[in-house]
Design a protein around this motif. Sequence first.
Motif, PDB file in Angstrom:
ATOM      1  N   ALA A 116     -38.765  34.883 -42.557  1.00  0.00           N
ATOM      2  CA  ALA A 116     -39.223  34.982 -41.167  1.00  0.00           C
ATOM      3  C   ALA A 116     -39.334  33.624 -40.502  1.00  0.00           C
ATOM      4  O   ALA A 116     -39.828  33.524 -39.378  1.00  0.00           O
ATOM      5  CB  ALA A 116     -40.583  35.683 -41.127  1.00  0.00           C
ATOM      6  N   GLU A 117     -38.846  32.593 -41.178  1.00  0.00           N
ATOM      7  CA  GLU A 117     -38.982  31.229 -40.667  1.00  0.00           C
ATOM      8  C   GLU A 117     -37.634  30.531 -40.559  1.00  0.00           C
ATOM      9  O   GLU A 117     -36.635  30.973 -41.137  1.00  0.00           O
ATOM     10  CB  GLU A 117     -39.895  30.422 -41.600  1.00  0.00           C
ATOM     11  N   SER A 118     -37.627  29.442 -39.833  1.00  0.00           N
ATOM     12  CA  SER A 118     -36.460  28.558 -39.800  1.00  0.00           C
ATOM     13  C   SER A 118     -36.876  27.192 -40.324  1.00  0.00           C
ATOM     14  O   SER A 118     -38.024  26.773 -40.139  1.00  0.00           O
ATOM     15  CB  SER A 118     -35.896  28.426 -38.375  1.00  0.00           C
ATOM     16  N   VAL A 119     -35.964  26.528 -40.993  1.00  0.00           N
ATOM     17  CA  VAL A 119     -36.233  25.214 -41.560  1.00  0.00           C
ATOM     18  C   VAL A 119     -35.189  24.233 -41.027  1.00  0.00           C
ATOM     19  O   VAL A 119     -33.979  24.495 -41.111  1.00  0.00           O
ATOM     20  CB  VAL A 119     -36.164  25.238 -43.104  1.00  0.00           C
ATOM     21  N   CYS A 120     -35.652  23.133 -40.469  1.00  0.00           N
ATOM     22  CA  CYS A 120     -34.736  22.109 -39.974  1.00  0.00           C
ATOM     23  C   CYS A 120     -34.157  21.350 -41.163  1.00  0.00           C
ATOM     24  O   CYS A 120     -34.900  20.766 -41.959  1.00  0.00           O
ATOM     25  CB  CYS A 120     -35.470  21.149 -39.040  1.00  0.00           C
ATOM     26  N   VAL A 121     -32.820  21.364 -41.302  1.00  0.00           N
ATOM     27  CA  VAL A 121     -32.178  20.663 -42.415  1.00  0.00           C
ATOM     28  C   VAL A 121     -31.379  19.448 -41.945  1.00  0.00           C
ATOM     29  O   VAL A 121     -30.918  18.655 -42.773  1.00  0.00           O
ATOM     30  CB  VAL A 121     -31.275  21.605 -43.239  1.00  0.00           C
ATOM     31  N   ALA A 122     -31.223  19.292 -40.638  1.00  0.00           N
ATOM     32  CA  ALA A 122     -30.537  18.102 -40.119  1.00  0.00           C
ATOM     33  C   ALA A 122     -30.928  17.885 -38.667  1.00  0.00           C
ATOM     34  O   ALA A 122     -31.137  18.839 -37.911  1.00  0.00           O
ATOM     35  CB  ALA A 122     -29.021  18.239 -40.243  1.00  0.00           C
ATOM     36  N   ARG A 123     -31.025  16.619 -38.285  1.00  0.00           N
ATOM     37  CA  ARG A 123     -31.320  16.237 -36.899  1.00  0.00           C
ATOM     38  C   ARG A 123     -30.508  15.002 -36.569  1.00  0.00           C
ATOM     39  O   ARG A 123     -30.518  14.021 -37.321  1.00  0.00           O
ATOM     40  CB  ARG A 123     -32.811  15.950 -36.728  1.00  0.00           C
ATOM     41  N   PHE A 124     -29.808  15.056 -35.436  1.00  0.00           N
ATOM     42  CA  PHE A 124     -29.048  13.908 -34.947  1.00  0.00           C
ATOM     43  C   PHE A 124     -29.522  13.590 -33.535  1.00  0.00           C
ATOM     44  O   PHE A 124     -29.550  14.467 -32.676  1.00  0.00           O
ATOM     45  CB  PHE A 124     -27.542  14.198 -34.942  1.00  0.00           C
ATOM     46  N   ASP A 125     -29.903  12.355 -33.282  1.00  0.00           N
ATOM     47  CA  ASP A 125     -30.400  11.948 -31.966  1.00  0.00           C
ATOM     48  C   ASP A 125     -29.317  11.256 -31.164  1.00  0.00           C
ATOM     49  O   ASP A 125     -28.732  10.267 -31.622  1.00  0.00           O
ATOM     50  CB  ASP A 125     -31.586  10.984 -32.123  1.00  0.00           C
ATOM     51  N   GLY A 126     -29.059  11.780 -29.964  1.00  0.00           N
ATOM     52  CA  GLY A 126     -28.169  11.101 -29.042  1.00  0.00           C
ATOM     53  C   GLY A 126     -28.899   9.992 -28.315  1.00  0.00           C
ATOM     54  O   GLY A 126     -30.110   9.782 -28.508  1.00  0.00           O
TER      55      GLY A 126
END
Length: 262
Positions: A116-126
């Motif tokens: 029932a959850e989401s997990v952030c596995v990657a983040r890229f900042d512009g």
Amino acid sequence: MSRAPSTTDGARSLHRAIGLLRLLSMRTATGWRLSDLAQEAALEHSTVHRMLGCLLDEGLAVRVPGTRRYAIGPLAYELGVAAAPHFAIERLAASALARLAAETRDIVFLNVRSGAESVCVARFDGRKALKAYTVDVGTRRPLSLSAGGVAMLIALPRAEQARLEALNLQAIVRRGEARQTAVRRMVQRSRRLGYGFNQEDIIPGIAAIGVVIRAPGGAPVASLSLAATGTDLMPRQTRLLAQLRRQAEAIEAQLGTLRYPG
């Protein structure tokens, strides 16, 4: 004479222990006080204390040095290393994420569904990214609390959507009726549009759009999303949506090499 533990008792204990591990993964920096962990898990203090003892013995939990708090342990990392070759979607998606962040200059996220959850596995900042944005790699949230999570939610069968949405609302009940109303509004809007759209519903001034990523069998296993200020995102919404979908399709084309179910 005491009775032997039943299979049901064993399964219940296992589910509870896994629930504690999920909670421990949500506060990796600060850890949890035992009382807070018990309250969040809706379990007796003594039950959580006993389960934590087992998790500590097995290396799935640790005490944060210098504190009386508990956090996720080294065995969780070791298990993740073993699973990574078969589930690390972020490795397949890295070039698509970097390209999208460079093109849009916004923050781009890759999330995977975990129940029932989401997990952030990657983040890229512009270059225009909101540097104070608090969602980072490892952040775990109810599906209904983000555009990427909602994109996965609305791609599920309708009965499953209703069940998970109810669980999500229950999980945030302490955040107040206003937050629950905002979540319902975002889910309803996204369901109508066919993609996740956070129109400044969760954080004032911050908007986001998200699209689903499906496994070869069609199951929604991940999402690609983008966040920016509302005034910056709204005029570009159609173009950004097309860019997200294009990169999501590129990621989907590679998912056959992983072991995500259906």
